[in-house]
Structures are given as C-alpha cells and as structure tokens.
Design a protein around this motif. Structure first.
Motif, PDB file in Angstrom:
ATOM      1  N   SER A  92      -8.157  -1.323 -18.806  1.00 46.69           N
ATOM      2  CA  SER A  92      -7.078  -0.876 -18.030  1.00 46.69           C
ATOM      3  C   SER A  92      -6.923  -1.540 -16.576  1.00 46.69           C
ATOM      4  O   SER A  92      -8.209  -2.375 -16.147  1.00 46.69           O
ATOM      5  CB  SER A  92      -7.184   0.647 -17.645  1.00 46.69           C
ATOM      6  OG  SER A  92      -8.551   0.925 -16.879  1.00 46.69           O
ATOM      7  N   THR A  93      -5.973  -1.538 -15.881  1.00 42.84           N
ATOM      8  CA  THR A  93      -5.721  -2.020 -14.413  1.00 42.84           C
ATOM      9  C   THR A  93      -5.115  -0.817 -13.718  1.00 42.84           C
ATOM     10  O   THR A  93      -4.385  -0.236 -14.150  1.00 42.84           O
ATOM     11  CB  THR A  93      -4.860  -3.514 -14.687  1.00 42.84           C
ATOM     12  OG1 THR A  93      -3.494  -2.965 -15.048  1.00 42.84           O
ATOM     13  CG2 THR A  93      -5.611  -4.380 -15.456  1.00 42.84           C
ATOM     14  N   TYR A  94      -5.400  -0.933 -12.370  1.00 38.34           N
ATOM     15  CA  TYR A  94      -4.740  -0.186 -11.515  1.00 38.34           C
ATOM     16  C   TYR A  94      -4.632  -0.367 -10.282  1.00 38.34           C
ATOM     17  O   TYR A  94      -5.524  -1.195  -9.622  1.00 38.34           O
ATOM     18  CB  TYR A  94      -5.935   1.371 -11.439  1.00 38.34           C
ATOM     19  CG  TYR A  94      -5.436   2.342 -10.276  1.00 38.34           C
ATOM     20  CD1 TYR A  94      -4.136   2.983 -10.616  1.00 38.34           C
ATOM     21  CD2 TYR A  94      -6.061   2.362  -9.066  1.00 38.34           C
ATOM     22  CE1 TYR A  94      -3.863   3.881  -9.556  1.00 38.34           C
ATOM     23  CE2 TYR A  94      -5.646   3.138  -8.173  1.00 38.34           C
ATOM     24  CZ  TYR A  94      -4.602   4.006  -8.346  1.00 38.34           C
ATOM     25  OH  TYR A  94      -4.151   5.021  -7.348  1.00 38.34           O
ATOM     26  N   THR A  95      -3.550  -0.307  -9.775  1.00 37.05           N
ATOM     27  CA  THR A  95      -3.251  -1.013  -8.352  1.00 37.05           C
ATOM     28  C   THR A  95      -2.981   0.097  -7.310  1.00 37.05           C
ATOM     29  O   THR A  95      -2.052   1.080  -7.640  1.00 37.05           O
ATOM     30  CB  THR A  95      -1.822  -1.796  -8.403  1.00 37.05           C
ATOM     31  OG1 THR A  95      -2.104  -2.812  -9.150  1.00 37.05           O
ATOM     32  CG2 THR A  95      -1.630  -2.111  -6.863  1.00 37.05           C
ATOM     33  N   PRO A  96      -3.739   0.638  -6.545  1.00 31.56           N
ATOM     34  CA  PRO A  96      -3.515   1.588  -5.321  1.00 31.56           C
ATOM     35  C   PRO A  96      -2.208   1.655  -4.885  1.00 31.56           C
ATOM     36  O   PRO A  96      -1.781   0.218  -4.516  1.00 31.56           O
ATOM     37  CB  PRO A  96      -4.628   1.310  -4.510  1.00 31.56           C
ATOM     38  CG  PRO A  96      -5.569   0.872  -5.157  1.00 31.56           C
ATOM     39  CD  PRO A  96      -4.756  -0.186  -6.090  1.00 31.56           C
ATOM     40  N   PRO A  97      -1.555   2.831  -4.569  1.00 34.32           N
ATOM     41  CA  PRO A  97      -0.228   2.366  -3.995  1.00 34.32           C
ATOM     42  C   PRO A  97      -0.269   1.714  -2.560  1.00 34.32           C
ATOM     43  O   PRO A  97       0.806   0.945  -2.292  1.00 34.32           O
ATOM     44  CB  PRO A  97       0.123   4.047  -3.585  1.00 34.32           C
ATOM     45  CG  PRO A  97      -0.803   4.723  -4.708  1.00 34.32           C
ATOM     46  CD  PRO A  97      -1.769   3.982  -4.823  1.00 34.32           C
ATOM     47  N   LYS A  98      -1.317   1.823  -1.745  1.00 32.75           N
ATOM     48  CA  LYS A  98      -1.446   1.070  -0.433  1.00 32.75           C
ATOM     49  C   LYS A  98      -1.688  -0.348  -0.792  1.00 32.75           C
ATOM     50  O   LYS A  98      -1.784  -0.839   0.252  1.00 32.75           O
ATOM     51  CB  LYS A  98      -2.216   2.061   0.460  1.00 32.75           C
ATOM     52  CG  LYS A  98      -1.808   3.441   0.795  1.00 32.75           C
ATOM     53  CD  LYS A  98      -2.495   3.954   1.917  1.00 32.75           C
ATOM     54  CE  LYS A  98      -2.184   5.117   2.195  1.00 32.75           C
ATOM     55  NZ  LYS A  98      -2.891   5.866   3.210  1.00 32.75           N
ATOM     56  N   GLY A  99      -2.203  -0.645  -1.950  1.00 34.90           N
ATOM     57  CA  GLY A  99      -2.774  -1.986  -1.922  1.00 34.90           C
ATOM     58  C   GLY A  99      -1.967  -2.908  -2.789  1.00 34.90           C
ATOM     59  O   GLY A  99      -2.255  -3.941  -3.201  1.00 34.90           O
ATOM     60  N   LYS A 100      -0.533  -2.464  -2.972  1.00 36.53           N
ATOM     61  CA  LYS A 100       0.179  -2.905  -4.020  1.00 36.53           C
ATOM     62  C   LYS A 100       0.350  -4.591  -3.579  1.00 36.53           C
ATOM     63  O   LYS A 100       0.726  -4.999  -2.307  1.00 36.53           O
ATOM     64  CB  LYS A 100       1.809  -2.500  -4.138  1.00 36.53           C
ATOM     65  CG  LYS A 100       2.534  -3.086  -5.455  1.00 36.53           C
ATOM     66  CD  LYS A 100       3.757  -2.197  -5.332  1.00 36.53           C
ATOM     67  CE  LYS A 100       4.311  -2.650  -6.431  1.00 36.53           C
ATOM     68  NZ  LYS A 100       5.759  -1.953  -6.705  1.00 36.53           N
ATOM     69  N   GLY A 101       0.127  -5.662  -4.648  1.00 35.05           N
ATOM     70  CA  GLY A 101       0.284  -7.078  -4.172  1.00 35.05           C
ATOM     71  C   GLY A 101      -0.934  -7.586  -3.773  1.00 35.05           C
ATOM     72  O   GLY A 101      -1.126  -8.614  -3.456  1.00 35.05           O
ATOM     73  N   SER A 102      -2.031  -6.849  -3.448  1.00 35.66           N
ATOM     74  CA  SER A 102      -3.186  -7.351  -2.573  1.00 35.66           C
ATOM     75  C   SER A 102      -4.537  -6.782  -3.178  1.00 35.66           C
ATOM     76  O   SER A 102      -5.318  -7.566  -2.840  1.00 35.66           O
ATOM     77  CB  SER A 102      -3.246  -6.906  -0.936  1.00 35.66           C
ATOM     78  OG  SER A 102      -3.234  -5.604  -0.677  1.00 35.66           O
ATOM     79  N   VAL A 103      -4.658  -5.814  -3.719  1.00 34.81           N
ATOM     80  CA  VAL A 103      -5.707  -5.408  -4.375  1.00 34.81           C
ATOM     81  C   VAL A 103      -5.613  -4.616  -5.875  1.00 34.81           C
ATOM     82  O   VAL A 103      -4.387  -4.015  -6.095  1.00 34.81           O
ATOM     83  CB  VAL A 103      -6.546  -4.210  -3.604  1.00 34.81           C
ATOM     84  CG1 VAL A 103      -5.615  -3.176  -3.380  1.00 34.81           C
ATOM     85  CG2 VAL A 103      -7.800  -3.752  -4.288  1.00 34.81           C
ATOM     86  N   CYS A 104      -6.345  -4.666  -6.741  1.00 34.46           N
ATOM     87  CA  CYS A 104      -6.350  -4.018  -8.065  1.00 34.46           C
ATOM     88  C   CYS A 104      -7.482  -4.039  -8.569  1.00 34.46           C
ATOM     89  O   CYS A 104      -8.497  -4.900  -8.397  1.00 34.46           O
ATOM     90  CB  CYS A 104      -5.260  -5.192  -9.107  1.00 34.46           C
ATOM     91  SG  CYS A 104      -4.887  -4.469 -10.730  1.00 34.46           S
ATOM     92  N   LEU A 105      -7.688  -2.904  -9.293  1.00 43.00           N
ATOM     93  CA  LEU A 105      -8.831  -2.441 -10.130  1.00 43.00           C
ATOM     94  C   LEU A 105      -8.724  -3.083 -11.524  1.00 43.00           C
ATOM     95  O   LEU A 105      -8.010  -2.316 -12.233  1.00 43.00           O
ATOM     96  CB  LEU A 105      -9.118  -1.164  -9.891  1.00 43.00           C
ATOM     97  CG  LEU A 105     -10.528  -0.372 -10.454  1.00 43.00           C
ATOM     98  CD1 LEU A 105     -11.727  -1.125  -9.410  1.00 43.00           C
ATOM     99  CD2 LEU A 105     -10.703   0.927 -10.358  1.00 43.00           C
ATOM    100  N   LEU A 106      -9.823  -3.438 -12.022  1.00 42.52           N
ATOM    101  CA  LEU A 106      -9.814  -3.865 -13.349  1.00 42.52           C
ATOM    102  C   LEU A 106     -10.978  -3.436 -14.071  1.00 42.52           C
ATOM    103  O   LEU A 106     -12.055  -3.453 -13.536  1.00 42.52           O
ATOM    104  CB  LEU A 106     -10.059  -5.699 -13.463  1.00 42.52           C
ATOM    105  CG  LEU A 106     -10.278  -6.135 -14.845  1.00 42.52           C
ATOM    106  CD1 LEU A 106      -8.988  -5.830 -15.822  1.00 42.52           C
ATOM    107  CD2 LEU A 106     -10.624  -7.560 -14.819  1.00 42.52           C
TER     108      LEU A 106
END
Length: 208
Positions: free
Chosen positions: A126-140
């Motif tokens: 899965s991948t997850y992008t926190p709402p506040k981190g869109k475009g700059s952080v993603c959890l793989l």
C-alpha cells in the motif's frame, strides 16, 4: 525471478543494552549524512548473539525489518516497523578492510566508519499520503517473503521519492535503499526516541 531482500546493516557505538533470558535490545549511536547522529534500536530474540555486547564498544549488526502491532498512547492499534538482529559481531579495526587479520598485531585499532543501511526488494502492499503532506511525503508499505515468512516494512518517502511512490500500485515489485532515522525528545528525566525507516532511493524493478 528476483528474490526478495530484507537486509539491515548497522555499525556504531553501543549506548544502551538491556537483556533478559529470552529477549534483549541494543541501541547504537550511528553517524549519518549531514553530520546527524541517529540512535537505532535493535531487538534481539536470540540472546546468544549478545554475549560480547558492551556499552561503549563498537559493533556491526546485520538484521531485518518487520512490522508488529502496537497500541499507541491514545489506545489505538497501529503497526510499527522494528529492526531485528540476525547477527552481532564486534566491529573489526579499519586495517582489516585492506589486510589479512593474521598480518596485523592486535585486534584493537582505528575505528571503522559508521554504517546505517537498509536494502530491500519486495512487493508494494500500500501507499499512503497524509492530508497535510500531499506532494511532499508518502508512506510506502512493502511485503518481503523469505522462506515462506512474509515480513513488512513501512518506509517514509520525501520529495522526489514521495512523488514517485504515489504512482505505484499494489502488487508491483520495487527495490528500496534507506536508513534508520531517529528523533530524540527529552521528557523530564526520560529520553524518548521515535524511529522510522527513511527512503534514500526507490524504483520499480524488472522482474522477468
């Protein structure tokens, strides 16, 4: 077919060591990029590995990552990536990288460089992008299979790597190179460490 990999290599000074008959933990001080020192915590389920461990001494630890369920301070269940040791040995002196140890007088000498490396090949879960981190952080989150055992790892990706990871799909095969990052917080007389696996580079691989 390329086999999955789940390899952690750490080398640094032992700053804390706790052991019972069935379980032990070792925390290292490891210098990383840009002069920052990280303090990875390693879990040891085979306590025979820690017979030589001493605080203040330098050790090389080879291990793997795996996720385990935990309950956070708010009582909510979540998963946490931990480091588990497969082998622990005293860090060999720097001369041993270049000469046969039998030629060198004494085992104590120049300290080898610190190491903080994680190398993985696995399948995107899965991948997850926190709402506040869109475009700059993603959890793989990836799955790695070894001898019929599936282990997971959560990897924090930033910048270019985060942008790339947002395009990945579940089931795709990826290679990741990363390191263990820690943030230290002083809470009264207690020192708390928050530990994460950080991506240095990630890519889809040709798995034909």
């Amino acid at each position: 077919m390329i086999n999955d990999q789940n390899n952690v290599i750490l080398r640094g000074n032992v700053i804390s060591f706790n052991s019972t008959r069935k379980f032990a933990t070792v925390r290292l001080a490891v210098e990383s990029e840009k002069g920052k020192t990280n303090f990875p915590l390693v879990n040891i389920y085979n306590t025979n590995l820690v017979k030589e461990v001493q605080i203040g001494k330098r050790f090389l630890i080879q291990g793997h990552t795996q996720n385990r369920p935990v309950t956070n301070a708010k009582g909510k269940k979540e998963t946490k990536t931990i480091i588990v040791a497969d082998n622990i040995i005293p860090a060999a002196r720097r001369l041993y990288d270049y000469f046969n140890p039998s030629l060198i007088e004494g085992s104590e000498g120049g300290a080898p460089a610190d190491i903080n490396n994680i190398v993985m090949i696995g399948t995107v879960r899965s991948t997850y992008t926190p709402p506040k981190g869109k475009g700059s952080v993603c959890l793989l989150r990836i799955d790695m299979v070894n001898e019929n055992t599936t282990r997971q790892c959560d990897i924090s990706c930033f910048g270019i790597q985060a942008e790339y990871v947002t395009m990945l799909e579940a089931g795709q095969k990826v290679a990741v190179v990363g390191y263990v990052s820690t943030n230290k917080k002083i809470n009264g007389k207690e020192t708390l460490y928050f530990q994460n696996v950080i991506c240095r580079d990630v890519s889809l691989i040709n798995n034909n």
